[in-house]
Write an enzyme that holds these catalytic residues in place. Structure first.
Site, PDB file in Angstrom:
ATOM      1  CD  GLU A  37      -6.764   2.788   8.010  1.00 38.49           C
ATOM      2  OE1 GLU A  37      -5.567   3.063   8.183  1.00 38.49           O
ATOM      3  OE2 GLU A  37      -7.153   1.699   7.553  1.00 38.49           O
ATOM      4  CD  GLU A  97      -4.666   0.272  12.759  1.00 38.44           C
ATOM      5  OE1 GLU A  97      -3.696   0.321  11.962  1.00 38.44           O
ATOM      6  OE2 GLU A  97      -5.853   0.203  12.380  1.00 38.44           O
TER       7      GLU A  97
END
Length: 1014
Positions: free
Chosen positions: A443, A514
């Site tokens: 991220e 994820e």
């Protein structure tokens, strides 16, 4: 003390730090090296232990002479190293996910930058002064300066990667003084914005090394395999500090010597050893060779795993076989120690993962302690090793500037800082068999700096794949992703991954780095994901978010222990309980979500081939192992009573193959034993002890309903005409009392609900019954909760339009109620008609027809809530158990008869929420321990719950200590409840699991009973 604010200087990532190298410890012999105990090496001196420590709110307040040898530190605090400041009462316990804890002004950090000064005196043997002395800090957050005997040694930043310095010019025989200044923030803080508690300090091991003046500096072991995997070669690239004679010995996994070689290396060179018919390493069979390198007085030991990681035809393969990664994301997290993780805690994590069929770990979002990777090599796990890089907080500037998320990743001033984090990770961990994929962080946008990281990594190590999810075209469609081997996604829906699998233009395998957010009572979508993942070879699996709840062990002033989360310490900004999002509690007790994952990803599947003849098909979902270590135990039950049981022979199916087994149950005999449902349970169990589980441990189970089963309702007591004569009816002031042979029930006609139910004078209700559509929101209801509350569903109350009763010819009494459920401001949510029928034996039948208003979100639930008196503590039911289950979270429960307490029904989540419901219940009894209570049955299975808390109690509480246990027992009998999903971070709840019916009918029977009379 003159500091040049290196902590805000992008051109200064370190001063005096030695180049990164592989993780190893020099020993004096192969025997001591095999112990893996650093303390047994004469070349190692630990600096773990008590240090003198002083904390400052700002680096500007630090005593400028603290590092000098004559400075008196006797009055300072004592602090154990390794440890985190915040878990020892210093600085601020602070949890934040996306937001930076400092103003976004890279590379600058606040002037009031908290600092800790550490001083440690240590003795150095005379013999060490004749060699080189090095110091290794395995983890310091966020940056630090180092002095020895008053002289400046160096500076380093990068919180989760070792820093090594040469102390030879600074130390002498006898007593020496080590001084360290640690700062909480530096420009590296902008690259370390992970979703974690923000800990500071020297939190991993610190030790001294005595090295030969000429020694092996670095080793890169490269296990090479022929195309058909039948021949192997170990190539060891070795870097020395000068000309050195090196002896190499290689032993196979059984300890047999298979190769020896001696070479003279001066600077850089390589040694190669042939390995005929190599035994391959994989997570199921972690076969490790042993390489011993002897040079001078030092012995280095490396464990070597021969494996080939590749992608062919868009399919991820290990050793030529398509492999599914059944993983979790794991942070370093300990409820008392923070990010300081003891070895036994690591081992406990890995054993628990093995017991639950997990084969993969993503080290989110930084390299873990090197000891952890040693354990993963030995236990057998596939590791996605992730660089210590996350710039998530940059997104907060996005409202002001387009493309802000990629600012740092595209900024050439930050390139060296980005690349260095990949370099230090790869160099440290390159010899670990468990590492199969390098991840370029998390991220942080995507741009040239990430591309530079990936290109360096691929050039340094071509044997592994390179991953970075931030290049997902949903975020950044104009990027060059040729340097990445995988496509990766976070929290896609099941439909999205199936579309990817069917897209012929998608040529890379898809990895879900994820998915299936496990926060609180969840996840509820695992089975759906894996149905699709198993179906398509291009889908290589993924890692559930995440392994553990990051709760901090805390205590209220009156001594109640609980787990704290963001905001509980006054920390700002914070993300509340978003750190409580794991498959296990902080103390590693499994959530029911972990049990669900275990069953869904089980390596064995059993399906019925011919259930009447006892023939079953067993599919081996292991990638490399046959099933010879497993056998099937089976039992045939009738309403929970075991009629027959047995055990199959050992299984034999090869990896990916099936076999047929026959179970010798006799259905004819079984059906003569009773009239209840027949259930066959097959349990797949280990036949030998393993390092993580004992013989007989259950790997998976499967259940089957057998032909000839009849409804449990056949057991209901038949009504007798002789009871009819005892029926009397009395109405006064809107209260209808119905008396029979051994019961007395009272209905409130104005409120349309039973007020009291009793048998033999024993009251079985403590207050008025009610219909309920609200549940205490699960964490995964985070988004839909806003819609529910906006619609007023959390304040629903019942309106009775009309009610009347009549006595039927058989003497039973019918009470008809027209009602609605509504909240202030809003039109009614539900309009319906309820018919309550009291039979002559005291049973109460409820029939509800309901219409749900259009333009409402799907409902949390619909059911009947009963409050039963104090002492109602025994729960017996026939349905799924023994733990909670929901329409989309029930793979891990099995049909059976269960006897529990009300407290057993409760899953005590760190953040209170909906809990304890049992999906698919056939019948249930809530009673006192003497058996006085109510039995609930229905024509169709229902969801059953019995707690000492109402939905409103659970909704209002933010922590476990805020829950006040009611003496009464709250029973919920639900027609339907919406599923759990993983919507706190993942996709919205899938439509099949939403209670979205606009018209429904619900039937239920309530029977007062004394169990011993049944």
């Amino acid at each position: 003390m003159e500091l040049n604010r290196e902590w805000e200087n992008l051109s200064c990532l370190h001063i005096g730090r030695l180049p990164a190298r592989a993780s190893y410890i020099p020993y004096e012999s192969a025997m001591t090296a095999r112990t893996g105990k650093r303390g047994r090496s004469p070349h190692v001196q630990t600096l773990n232990g008590s240090w003198k420590f002083r904390y400052y709110r700002s680096v500007r307040e630090v005593d400028s002479h603290f590092y000098e040898t004559e400075t008196d530190v006797s009055g300072w605090d004592d602090l154990i190293v390794p440890s985190c400041w915040q878990t020892n009462g210093y600085d601020q316990l602070h949890y934040t996910n996306v937001n930076y804890p400092i103003p976004y002004d890279p590379p600058f950090v606040p002037d009031d930058n908290p600092a800790g000064t550490y001083v440690r005196d240590f003795n150095l043997p005379e013999a060490w002064t004749k060699k080189l002395t090095r110091i290794v800090f395995e983890g310091v957050n966020a940056c630090f300066y180092l002095w020895v005997n008053g002289r400046f040694v160096g500076y380093s930043q990068g919180s989760r990667i070792p820093a090594e310095f040469d102390l030879t010019p600074f130390v002498a025989a006898g007593r020496n003084r080590l001084a360290v200044l640690v700062l909480k923030w530096c420009d590296g803080t902008y690259l370390e914005d992970q979703d974690v508690w923000r800990f500071s300090g020297i939190y991993r091991d610190v030790y001294l090394l005595s090295r030969d003046n000429t020694h092996i500096r670095d080793v890169f072991n490269q296990p090479l395999l022929s195309d058909d995997l039948s021949e192997g070669k170990l190539r060891s690239e070795i870097e020395t500090t000068g000309s050195l004679t090196i002896q190499a010995e290689l032993r196979d996994p059984a300890g047999k010597l298979i190769g020896q070689k001696e070479a003279q290396i001066d600077g850089k060179g390589a040694m190669e050893l042939d390995v005929p018919q190599p035994q391959l390493w994989n997570a199921e069979q972690p076969r490790l060779y042993e390489l011993i390198l002897t040079a001078g007085q030092e012995v280095l030991r490396f464990r070597v795993g021969f494996k080939k990681v590749e992608i062919t035809d868009g399919i991820f393969r290990i050793n030529g076989r398509a492999v599914k990664l059944k993983g979790v994301n794991r942070h370093d997290s300990h409820p008392e120690l923070g990010q300081t993780i003891p070895m036994n805690h690591m081992i406990a994590d890995l054993k628990l993962m093995k017991r639950h069929n997990i084969n993969t770990i993503r080290t989110s979002h930084y390299p873990n302690d090197p000891k952890f990777l040693d354990l993963c090599d030995e236990f057998g796990f596939y590791i996605i090793d992730e660089a210590d890089l996350e710039c998530h907080g940059v997104t907060r500037t996005g409202e002001l500037e387009a493309g802000a998320f990629h600012k740092l990743s595209n900024n050439p001033d930050w390139k060296e800082a980005f690349v260095e984090r990949a370099v230090r990770m790869v160099e440290r961990d390159k010899n670990h068999a468990s590492v199969i994929i390098w991840s370029m962080g998390n991220e942080s946008g995507y741009g040239d700096n990430h591309i530079a990281m990936a290109e360096w990594t691929k050039a340094r190590d071509a044997s592994r794949l390179v991953h970075y999810e931030g290049a997902d075209p949903r975020y950044y469609s104009n990027s060059d992703t040729s340097c990445l081997d995988l496509d990766s996604r976070m929290y896609p829906s099941v439909k999205e991954i199936e579309r990817y699998a069917l897209d012929e233009n998608s040529t890379k395998p898809l990895f879900l780095c994820e998915y299936s957010h496990a926060m609180g009572n969840g996840p509820g979508d695992l089975q759906d994901y894996w149905n699709v993942i198993y179906r398509y070879p291009k889908l290589m699996g993924g890692c559930v978010w995440e392994w553990c709840d990051h709760g901090i062990a805390a205590e209220t002033p009156d001594g109640q222990r609980y787990y704290a989360y963001g905001g509980d310490f006054g920390d700002q900004p914070n993300d509340g309980n978003f750190c409580i999002d794991g498959l296990v509690f902080p103390d590693r007790r499994p959530h029911t979500g972990l049990l669900e994952l275990k069953q869904v990803i089980a390596p064995v599947l059993i399906e019925a081939e011919d259930i009447g003849q006892g023939r079953f098909r067993v599919l081996n979902r292991y990638d490399f192992s046959n099933l010879s270590h497993l056998a099937v135990s089976w039992k045939l039950e009738q309403e929970g009573d075991v009629l027959q049981q047995g055990r199959s022979g050992l299984l034999t199916a090869a990896p990916g193959e099936t076999e047929i087994i026959s179970l010798p149950y006799d259905l004819t005999v079984a059906q003569e034993e009773g009239t209840g449902p027949l259930t066959l349970t097959c349990s797949v169990r280990q036949q030998l002890d393993t390092p993580w589980a004992e013989e007989g441990y259950e790997i998976a189970f499967y259940q089957f309903e057998l032909p000839g089963a009849t409804s449990a309702l056949a057991h209901e007591k038949l009504q007798s005409e002789e009871y009819a004569g005892f029926m009397t009816i009395d109405e006064q002031d809107g209260m209808l009392t119905v008396r029979g042979f051994d019961f007395e029930h009272v209905f409130d006609l104005k409120k349309g609900m039973p007020q009291q139910v009793s048998k033999h004078g024993v009251p079985l209700l403590a207050s008025l019954a009610r219909f309920n559509i609200w549940r205490a929101p699960m964490d995964n209801d985070m988004n839909i909760r806003k819609e529910w509350e906006a619609a007023g569903l959390d304040h629903a109350a019942m309106k009775v339009y009309r009610s009347h009763w009549e006595q039927k010819p058989d003497a039973s009494v019918e009470i008809h109620v027209d009602f609605s459920l509504a909240s202030y401001i809003f039109e009614p949510f539900v309009r319906g008609n309820a018919v309550w029928t009291v039979g002559v034996s005291g049973e109460i039948q409820l029939k509800v027809h309901a219409e749900v208003r259009e333009n409402l979100p799907f409902l949390p639930r619909f059911g009947l809530e009963l409050t039963m008196p104090k002492g109602t503590e025994e729960i017996e039911y026939y349905g799924y158990g023994p733990h909670e289950s929901y329409i989309d979270k029930r793979a891990s429960v099995r049909k059976g008869k269960y006897l529990l307490s009300v407290d057993d029904m409760f899953e005590n989540y760190v953040m209170p929420q909906e809990t304890g419901s049992r999906y698919g219940t056939d019948w249930a009894i809530a009673s006192t321990v003497q058996g006085m209570g109510l039995k609930f049955t229905a024509a169709q299975s229902f969801s059953f719950q019995a707690l000492h808390y109402t939905a409103e109690d659970l909704t209002a509480a933010q922590h476990t200590y805020e829950l006040k246990r009611r003496p009464e027992t709250i029973v919920m009998l639900d027609y339907q409840m919406s599923g759990a999903g993983s919507g706190s971070c993942g996709p919205q709840l899938a439509e099949p699991y939403r209670f979205a019916e606009k018209s429904f009918d619900f039937e239920l029977t309530i029977q007062p009973i004394f169990k011993e009379e049944e």
